[in-house]
Design a protein around this motif. Sequence first.
Motif, short mmCIF file in Angstrom:
data_model
loop_
_atom_site.label_atom_id
_atom_site.label_comp_id
_atom_site.label_asym_id
_atom_site.label_seq_id
_atom_site.Cartn_x
_atom_site.Cartn_y
_atom_site.Cartn_z
N ARG A 181 0.82 -1.20 0.00
CA ARG A 181 0.00 0.00 0.00
C ARG A 181 0.86 1.27 0.00
O ARG A 181 0.34 2.37 0.16
CB ARG A 181 -0.92 0.01 1.23
N VAL A 182 2.18 1.10 -0.17
CA VAL A 182 3.09 2.23 -0.19
C VAL A 182 3.76 2.28 -1.56
O VAL A 182 4.47 1.35 -1.95
CB VAL A 182 4.16 2.14 0.92
N MET A 206 9.29 -0.69 -0.02
CA MET A 206 7.98 -0.24 -0.50
C MET A 206 7.60 -1.05 -1.73
O MET A 206 8.28 -0.99 -2.75
CB MET A 206 8.05 1.25 -0.83
N LYS A 207 6.51 -1.79 -1.66
CA LYS A 207 6.17 -2.75 -2.71
C LYS A 207 4.93 -2.39 -3.52
O LYS A 207 4.45 -3.19 -4.32
CB LYS A 207 5.98 -4.14 -2.09
N GLY A 208 4.42 -1.18 -3.34
CA GLY A 208 3.32 -0.73 -4.18
C GLY A 208 3.84 -0.33 -5.55
O GLY A 208 4.95 -0.69 -5.94
N GLY A 231 -7.70 5.25 -3.88
CA GLY A 231 -7.57 4.04 -3.08
C GLY A 231 -6.57 3.01 -3.54
O GLY A 231 -6.54 1.90 -3.00
N TYR A 232 -5.72 3.34 -4.52
CA TYR A 232 -4.73 2.38 -4.98
C TYR A 232 -3.51 2.31 -4.06
O TYR A 232 -2.71 1.38 -4.15
CB TYR A 232 -4.28 2.71 -6.40
N ALA A 233 -3.33 3.33 -3.22
CA ALA A 233 -2.24 3.37 -2.26
C ALA A 233 -2.68 4.20 -1.08
O ALA A 233 -3.60 5.02 -1.18
CB ALA A 233 -0.97 3.95 -2.89
N ALA A 236 12.12 15.38 -2.42
CA ALA A 236 11.33 14.19 -2.05
C ALA A 236 10.23 14.59 -1.09
O ALA A 236 10.44 15.43 -0.20
CB ALA A 236 12.23 13.13 -1.42
N LEU A 237 9.05 14.01 -1.26
CA LEU A 237 7.93 14.24 -0.36
C LEU A 237 7.29 12.92 0.01
O LEU A 237 7.20 12.00 -0.82
CB LEU A 237 6.86 15.13 -1.00
N VAL A 238 6.85 12.81 1.24
CA VAL A 238 5.98 11.72 1.65
C VAL A 238 4.57 12.28 1.66
O VAL A 238 4.29 13.28 2.33
CB VAL A 238 6.34 11.18 3.04
N ILE A 239 3.69 11.66 0.87
CA ILE A 239 2.29 12.08 0.84
C ILE A 239 1.43 10.88 1.20
O ILE A 239 1.81 9.73 0.96
CB ILE A 239 1.90 12.66 -0.54
#
Length: 441
Positions: free
Chosen positions: A114-115, A167-169, A195-197, A251-254
Motif C-alpha cells: 500500500r506504499v 515499498m512494494k506498491g 484508493g490504490y495506495a 522528495a515528499l511523503v504524501i
Amino acid sequence: MIEAIEDLGLRRADGTRRVVVTGTGAVSSAGVGVGALWDAVCAGHTCIAPISSFDTEGYEVSLAAEVRGFDATEHGLSKKEARRMDRFVQYAMVASDEAIAQSGLDMEAEDPYRVAVVFGTGIGGIDELECGFKALFEKGPKRVSPLFIPTMIGNIAAGGLAIRYGMKGACLDIVTACATGTNCIGHAVRDIRHGYADVALVGGTEEAVNPLCIAGFSNLGALSKSSDPRAASLPFDARRSGFVAGEGAGALVIESLEHALSRGATIIAEIAGYGCTGDAYHMTAPDPDSDAIERAMRMALAEGGFSPEDLGHLNAHGTGTLANDSTEARALAGLCGDAARNIPVTSIKGTVGHTLGAAGALEAIVCALSVARCTVPPTAGYSQPDPDCPVSVVAGSAITGLKQKVALSNSLGFGGHNACLAFSPYEANEEVGHARRIGID
C-alpha cells in the motif's frame, strides 16, 4: 459509509480521499536539507557560481547551480552503495531519507503493497552514460562496466528507493522533462485519492551539470551566457536571457488524510488539486497562446474546490527564458484576468537554477511550506520588470503574514508538458483528530 466519512472531513465532496504532505527532503545547490533550501530562497540568495566539476574552456556557458562538496557517505550511504549509484540516485536517496525521517513513517507497521514510489528524472545517469561511451570508444566493448545499464537508467532511482525502504506498491519513473517532479507527485496523488495506495514517496532528481548536458543546452540557445551569478538566472526580468542549469533532488511523503491521522503524523499541507495538459505545439517552445498552461492551472484549482479568486500566490515555472516567462504570465492573466497583476508570483530558479526533473519536486516543497508558513519567498535577482510579463513578481524580501486559501506550483517541460499542483494549508478539524500544521525549522 462514504457520507459519514465526508461529514468528518476525511474525504472530498466527490467521495475520494484527501491527500496531505507529511515529510519533505531536499538536496540542492543551497545544500543538503529542506532547511537550507528554504532559508536560501526566503533570503533571496543565489546559489549559482562558476562550474567547478569540469573545465569550461571552450564553452559559452560557465555558470551553474551545482551541489558542491556533496559526499553521499556523509549523509547515510555506505561506500559500496555510493559506488554503485550515479549522482542522481545518490541525491534521491539522501533527500528521501530526510523526507521519511520527518514523516515518521514506519515501514514495519505498514502494508508494503500500500506504499508506492513515484520518483522521476528528466535525464538520468548522464555521467555514467559519458563514461560508458568513453570506455567503449577508447578501450573496446569488454571494458564497459557490467553495471553500466543499472547505474545509468532513469528508473533506477525509483527502484532503488523502493528497495531501500521495502515499498512494494506501484514503483514508477515518470519522465516529462522539466515537468517530471510535478507529474510524479500528481500521479501519486490520484492513486491515493482513488484508493490504490495509502502512502507514496514522490519526487524528482537530476545530475545535469555535466559537460555533455551543458554543451547541448548551450548550443540549443537555452542557457544564460552571463558570467555574473547575480545576473544569470533572472525569471520574469527584462534582462533574462536563458536558464541556469541546476542539480539536486526533492522528495515528499504524501498520504491519505485518514492514514496520516491514524498514525499521528504531523501534517505540513494538503495537496488539494492537480492539473495536467499538453501543448501539442512544438518540441521545445511553449505554445504562445498559453491556453494549455492556463487549463492545467484551472484544473488544479477546480479539483480542490477553489476558484481563481482564491489564489494566494503562484510558484511559477519561471525559467528565465524569454518564451517561458512571457507565456506563463499570459496563462496567469488568462486564469485570473486583471487580478493577475496583484497575485504574488515567485520562482526559486533565481536561487537554485533550473533543476530540470527535480524542479517540480523542489518547488512543491517550497510551495507547501509557503502556505503552511504564510510566507511567499522572493525571486532572487529580479529587479527590472518586463512589459511582456505583467505579473507581480515578489522581489527583494519575502512576503510574510500572508494567509492563503490555495497556492499553485507550475512545471512546464520540453515537448509541451504542463503540470500544476494546488496546495492549501491544513487546518485540523477536532472531529477528525488531533493534528497541526507546521513548517520546518
